[in-house]
Design a protein around this motif. Structure first.
Motif, mmCIF file in Angstrom:
data_model
loop_
_atom_site.group_PDB
_atom_site.id
_atom_site.type_symbol
_atom_site.label_atom_id
_atom_site.label_comp_id
_atom_site.label_asym_id
_atom_site.label_seq_id
_atom_site.Cartn_x
_atom_site.Cartn_y
_atom_site.Cartn_z
ATOM 1 N N ALA A 150 -8.448 3.785 -1.987
ATOM 2 C CA ALA A 150 -7.314 4.894 -2.256
ATOM 3 C C ALA A 150 -6.142 4.398 -1.147
ATOM 4 O O ALA A 150 -6.140 3.745 -0.048
ATOM 5 N N PHE A 151 -5.009 4.614 -1.730
ATOM 6 C CA PHE A 151 -3.748 4.245 -1.186
ATOM 7 C C PHE A 151 -3.504 2.673 -0.940
ATOM 8 O O PHE A 151 -2.443 2.285 -0.363
ATOM 9 N N LEU A 152 -4.334 2.025 -1.738
ATOM 10 C CA LEU A 152 -4.147 0.688 -1.977
ATOM 11 C C LEU A 152 -4.350 -0.135 -3.222
ATOM 12 O O LEU A 152 -4.859 -1.018 -3.783
ATOM 13 N N VAL A 153 -3.896 0.933 -4.397
ATOM 14 C CA VAL A 153 -4.011 0.845 -5.623
ATOM 15 C C VAL A 153 -3.408 -0.470 -6.101
ATOM 16 O O VAL A 153 -4.030 -1.166 -6.797
ATOM 17 N N GLY B 73 0.753 -1.277 0.015
ATOM 18 C CA GLY B 73 -0.007 -0.058 -0.140
ATOM 19 C C GLY B 73 0.754 1.338 -0.088
ATOM 20 O O GLY B 73 1.959 1.514 -0.072
ATOM 21 N N GLY B 74 0.159 2.552 0.231
ATOM 22 C CA GLY B 74 0.747 3.728 0.058
ATOM 23 C C GLY B 74 0.323 4.420 -1.153
ATOM 24 O O GLY B 74 -0.439 3.912 -1.991
ATOM 25 N N PRO B 75 0.649 5.730 -1.206
ATOM 26 C CA PRO B 75 0.286 6.581 -2.479
ATOM 27 C C PRO B 75 0.926 5.864 -3.672
ATOM 28 O O PRO B 75 2.024 5.366 -3.734
ATOM 29 N N VAL B 76 0.309 5.768 -4.938
ATOM 30 C CA VAL B 76 0.543 5.222 -5.933
ATOM 31 C C VAL B 76 1.829 5.654 -6.540
ATOM 32 O O VAL B 76 2.653 4.790 -7.057
ATOM 33 N N LEU B 77 2.157 7.221 -6.209
ATOM 34 C CA LEU B 77 3.259 7.590 -6.850
ATOM 35 C C LEU B 77 4.481 7.267 -6.047
ATOM 36 O O LEU B 77 5.575 7.636 -6.393
#
Length: 255
Positions: free
Chosen positions: A181-184, A127-131
């Protein structure tokens, strides 16, 4: 190629039939299968929902075959299963390695026999922000959560098809129904598991093997320790043991 009027009518009739069938099943759920004496293989059995599934199948009288990459955790689960009083075999296996899956599956076939129920439960979450995601973590997520299903199914499905009997149960996640979100990376891998199961079920049907079932479980949010400070706006976070109260709420997608 345009669909004929007959094909369109046939499709509409199938849709209506499945709607009525779903409504009927809401009122009259199918009877639980008797798993006494069945050989049940569970991946990711050393932790969380994998451990709880192992214990629940044991209480129902099944024989357990436990796979996990962590030998110590897997043996801990095996010891708990033995205390229930059923047969258990444990194997260390990295489900992302096709060679390891093949070699371990060969051992299972030699030492235990054909598997009646395969539970693809092993999972991982970064996880985390995709960028900000690391490439190695994205790849690892799909290797464990999605691609591993191909390797295990290719090993254990053929005898099921030959006998026209068996169950493949894939553990997905609520994130397979609604992206998070944040698990893309994680949501995508579980969407893939859902699609994999739907397509596999259709393929088994086309092969004319009604005795072989493929099902996917999309669990709700449960704190298994793989996600720090899990939160839900709409429902309380469950524990692995507490999740047994509802069959559609098992895990946060990881085992």
């Amino acid at each position: 190629m345009k669909a004929s009027v007959g094909e369109i009518i046939s499709l509409l009739m199938k849709i209506i039939y499945f709607y009525f069938e779903s409504f009927y099943r809401l009122i009259v759920p199918p009877a639980r299968q008797d798993v006494r004496g069945k050989k049940v293989l569970i991946t990711g059995a050393g932790h969380g929902i994998g451990r709880e599934l192992s214990l629940e199948f044991a209480r129902l009288g099944a024989s357990l075959i436990l796979w996990d990459i962590n030998k110590e955790n897997n043996e801990d689960t095996a010891d708990e299963v033995r205390r229930v009083g059923v047969t258990v075999h444990s194997y260390v296996c990295d489900v992302t390695s096709t060679d390891d899956v093949h070699n371990t599956a060969d051992r299972v076939r030699r030492e235990v026999g054909n598997v009646d129920i395969l539970v693809n439960n092993a999972g991982i979450l970064y996880g985390g922000p995709v960028l900000d995601m690391q490439e190695k973590h994205i790849r690892r997520t799909f290797e464990v959560n999605t691609l591993a299903h191909f390797w295990t199914v290719r090993e254990f499905l053929p005898p099921m098809l030959e006998a026209n009997k068996g169950v493949i149960m894939n553990i997905a996640s609520a994130s397979a129904k609604s992206g998070t979100a944040f698990l893309v990376d994680y949501s995508s891998s579980k969407y893939a598991v859902f699609g994999f199961t739907e397509a596999l079920r259709e393929e088994i049907d086309r092969l004319g093997k009604p005795g072989v079932q493929a099902t996917v479980v999309c669990p709700f949010f449960v704190d298994t320790g793989l996600c720090k400070y899990p939160k839900s706006r709409f429902d309380p976070i469950l524990t692995p043991k507490g999740s047994r109260r509802c069959t559609c709420r098992d895990d946060f997608g990881c085992s």
